[in-house]
Design an enzyme around this catalytic site. Structure first.
Site, mmCIF file in Angstrom:
data_model
loop_
_atom_site.group_PDB
_atom_site.id
_atom_site.type_symbol
_atom_site.label_atom_id
_atom_site.label_comp_id
_atom_site.label_asym_id
_atom_site.label_seq_id
_atom_site.Cartn_x
_atom_site.Cartn_y
_atom_site.Cartn_z
ATOM 1 C CE LYS A 22 26.835 4.555 84.968
ATOM 2 N NZ LYS A 22 28.169 4.150 84.450
ATOM 3 C CG ASN A 23 29.365 7.879 83.651
ATOM 4 O OD1 ASN A 23 29.248 6.776 84.164
ATOM 5 N ND2 ASN A 23 29.057 8.131 82.392
ATOM 6 C CB CYS A 115 30.770 -3.987 77.133
ATOM 7 S SG CYS A 115 30.831 -2.448 76.255
ATOM 8 N NE ARG A 120 32.582 1.443 76.645
ATOM 9 C CZ ARG A 120 31.747 1.734 77.633
ATOM 10 N NH1 ARG A 120 30.760 0.951 77.920
ATOM 11 N NH2 ARG A 120 31.919 2.832 78.335
ATOM 12 C CG ASP A 303 26.443 7.618 78.307
ATOM 13 O OD1 ASP A 303 26.718 6.684 77.529
ATOM 14 O OD2 ASP A 303 27.132 7.893 79.314
ATOM 15 C CB VAL A 325 30.936 8.079 71.056
ATOM 16 C CG1 VAL A 325 31.865 7.748 72.222
ATOM 17 C CG2 VAL A 325 30.775 9.585 70.926
ATOM 18 N NE ARG A 395 26.449 -1.425 84.893
ATOM 19 C CZ ARG A 395 27.016 -1.036 83.746
ATOM 20 N NH1 ARG A 395 26.615 -1.548 82.606
ATOM 21 N NH2 ARG A 395 27.987 -0.159 83.751
HETATM 22 C C1 UD1 Z 1 32.678 6.965 79.434
HETATM 23 C C2 UD1 Z 1 31.389 6.843 80.198
HETATM 24 C C3 UD1 Z 1 30.299 6.277 79.307
HETATM 25 C C4 UD1 Z 1 30.172 7.104 78.048
HETATM 26 C C5 UD1 Z 1 31.514 7.298 77.373
HETATM 27 C C6 UD1 Z 1 31.454 8.278 76.214
HETATM 28 C C7 UD1 Z 1 32.134 6.480 82.461
HETATM 29 C C8 UD1 Z 1 32.279 5.532 83.601
HETATM 30 N N1 UD1 Z 1 31.621 5.971 81.344
HETATM 31 O O1 UD1 Z 1 33.049 5.647 79.017
HETATM 32 O O2 UD1 Z 1 29.063 6.302 80.042
HETATM 33 O O3 UD1 Z 1 29.286 6.463 77.155
HETATM 34 O O4 UD1 Z 1 32.488 7.798 78.306
HETATM 35 O O5 UD1 Z 1 30.938 9.495 76.630
HETATM 36 O O6 UD1 Z 1 32.437 7.639 82.587
HETATM 37 N N2 UD1 Z 1 38.728 4.200 73.176
HETATM 38 C C9 UD1 Z 1 39.813 3.564 72.606
HETATM 39 N N3 UD1 Z 1 40.863 3.230 73.400
HETATM 40 C C10 UD1 Z 1 40.882 3.522 74.734
HETATM 41 C C11 UD1 Z 1 39.786 4.181 75.307
HETATM 42 C C12 UD1 Z 1 38.710 4.522 74.507
HETATM 43 O O7 UD1 Z 1 39.825 3.292 71.407
HETATM 44 O O8 UD1 Z 1 41.867 3.192 75.397
HETATM 45 C C13 UD1 Z 1 37.569 4.580 72.335
HETATM 46 C C14 UD1 Z 1 36.282 3.857 72.727
HETATM 47 O O9 UD1 Z 1 36.180 2.585 72.127
HETATM 48 C C15 UD1 Z 1 35.241 4.833 72.200
HETATM 49 C C16 UD1 Z 1 35.893 6.198 72.436
HETATM 50 O O10 UD1 Z 1 37.280 5.939 72.580
HETATM 51 O O11 UD1 Z 1 35.058 4.649 70.827
HETATM 52 C C17 UD1 Z 1 35.406 6.940 73.645
HETATM 53 O O12 UD1 Z 1 35.377 6.063 74.747
HETATM 54 P P1 UD1 Z 1 35.650 6.538 76.248
HETATM 55 O O13 UD1 Z 1 35.462 8.009 76.338
HETATM 56 O O14 UD1 Z 1 36.935 5.975 76.707
HETATM 57 O O15 UD1 Z 1 34.473 5.812 77.034
HETATM 58 P P2 UD1 Z 1 34.542 5.362 78.538
HETATM 59 O O16 UD1 Z 1 35.477 6.239 79.269
HETATM 60 O O17 UD1 Z 1 34.717 3.894 78.613
#
Ligand code: UD1
Length: 416
Positions: A22-23, A115, A120, A303, A325, A395
């Site tokens: 999916k990701n 969420c 996030r 995950d 995370v 999902r």
């Molecule tokens: C992606 C995955 C999700 C997985 C996660 C961590 C997809 C579609 N989803 O989510 O399944 O659980 O990686 O492996 O690929 N953060 C910030 N600011 C930002 C962006 C992120 O503070 O602008 C923080 C988040 O709150 C979190 C950390 O960074 O604490 C990592 O999040 P991130 O890697 O961005 O997760 P996703 O990309 O949303």
């Protein structure tokens, strides 16, 4: 709403074939926004999040044909917008922001909001686009970005964000000059996306490391590419084999993507052996309790945190599971407690004391991976477990009950 009903106690045996990730599929499908030419992607899983992505793209005037092999044609983008109704159901919709700004010079994308697994934010995505010269404003819950042409820049991510890295990597392919992403995320899904973009004519090096360099080009062409197998789905089945005293072949997975999990599972006493096309995964005689800390790749994936916690609920001792995370990613704990687990949350850690038996109960899925952990617990619980709100699991897991049932589990879906 559908429910999943499981009668626990059946060991799993046989083969399971892993679906496309999916990701990886989400950013790969969205990358087609970067070119006027059609792109064909194979190994697309049949998931609700994929259908949401199709809706998101069609809403922009993109044509999509096929199902497991999909042709995406973004010849003309009629609306560079991602509406709240779609973004609220799938946060990864934010991935359209970078490609739209790069190709159209503007984008209007709803802010995802909160969420179940934490705040996030997307501040790092926004800051990176600003560093590349875009003006970004927030109006009425929407991110509105504009630029004539993005300029290459050196971007330092405070945290290795997965979708942030993907978003900006896509945006940088069409920027003027060289973009360097520092402290980039290193997940295999990012490498998959970089390979797809390279096939479209992008110039990218370093994907899979924490420094990715992208040299912008004036335009990209169509491509044909496959989505990698889902390491989280594979990991879920591997844990299930250990929990149920099973012995299964997990086929179609990429073993290196599962190293952090494989090492942990071996410490619990399981035997994991490479075989042609995948891994043979067999339970040990006893379940040793192990400590787990989630980290960005190549660390232990967040995950799979809920799933390994379900496993540790029946371990022989004490396990400390630390989530680094996401804050608030312990929603599954209260449901596992209802099945007889012994878990105490202390700050960012869950202390899990193994119990001899879990018991079937009525439970509720709270997020995608939490629902998987409830199915795992249900597979070993004494009696019947009912899991409601399974739309969460749809999902991200393709035909989960069919796959478990083929391995010998007593599991069925009750349609609403
Ligand atoms: C992606 C995955 C999700 C997985 C996660 C961590 C997809 C579609 N989803 O989510 O399944 O659980 O990686 O492996 O690929 N953060 C910030 N600011 C930002 C962006 C992120 O503070 O602008 C923080 C988040 O709150 C979190 C950390 O960074 O604490 C990592 O999040 P991130 O890697 O961005 O997760 P996703 O990309 O949303």
């Amino acid at each position: 709403m559908d429910k999943i009903v499981v009668n626990g106690g059946k060991p799993l045996h046989g083969d399971v074939r892993i679906s496309g990730a999916k990701n990886a599929a989400l950013p790969v499908l969205i990358s087609a926004l970067l070119t006027e030419s059609p792109c064909t992607f194979s190994n697309i899983p049949d998931l609700v999040d994929i259908k949401t992505t199709f809706k998101l793209l069609r809403n922009m005037g993109v044509e999509i044909e096929g199902d497991s092999t999909v042709t995406v044609s973004a010849g003309k983008i009629t609306a560079s917008e991602a509406p709240y109704d779609l973004v609220k159901t799938m946060r990864a919709s934010i991935l359209v922001l970078g490609p739209l700004v790069a190709r159209m010079g503007r984008a209007r994308v709803s802010l995802p909001g909160g969420c179940a697994i934490g705040a996030r934010p997307v501040n790092l995505h926004i800051k990176a686009l600003q560093d590349m010269g875009a003006s970004v404003e927030l109006h009425g819950g929407y991110i509105e970005a504009r630029v004539d042409r993005l300029k290459g820049a050196t971007i330092y991510f405070d945290l290795p964000t997965v979708t942030g890295t993907e978003n900006i990597m896509m945006a940088a392919t069409l920027a003027d000059g060289v973009t360097v992403l520092q402290n980039a995320a290193r997940e295999p899904e990012i490498v998959n996306l970089a390979d797809v973009l390279t096939g479209m004519g992008a110039k990218i090096s370093g994907a899979g490391t924490d420094v990715i360099t992208i040299t912008g080009v004036p335009g990209l062409s169509g491509t044909e590419a496959a989505v990698i197998p889902d390491r989280i789905e594979a990991g879920t089945f591997m844990i299930a084999a250990g929990m149920t005293h099973g012995d299964i072949n997990v086929l179609g997975c990429i073993p290196q993507h599962l190293d952090a999990l494989t090492n942990k599972l071996r410490d619990t006493g399981m035997t994991i052996t490479p075989i042609a096309g995948g891994l043979r995964v067999a339970a040990g005689r006893k379940i040793n309790s192990v400590d787990v800390k989630t980290l960005p790749y190549p660390g232990f994936p967040t995950d799979l945190q809920a799933q390994i916690m379900a496993y540790m609920c029946i371990g022989s001792g004490l396990s400390v599971i630390t989530e680094t995370v996401f804050e608030n990613r312990f929603m599954h704990v209260s449901e596992l407690l209802r099945m007889g687990a012994d878990i105490v949350i202390q700050g960012g850690s869950a202390v899990v004391r193994g119990v001899p038996t879990l018991y079937g109960a009525q439970t509720m899925a709270t997020d995608l991976r939490a629902s998987a952990s409830l199915i795992l617990a249900a597979l070993v619980a004494q009696g019947t477990t009912e899991i409601s709100r399974v739309y969460h699991i749809d999902r991200g897991y393709e035909s989960i009950e069919t796959k478990f049932s083929a391995l010998g589990a007593d599991i069925r879906r009750i349609k609403a």
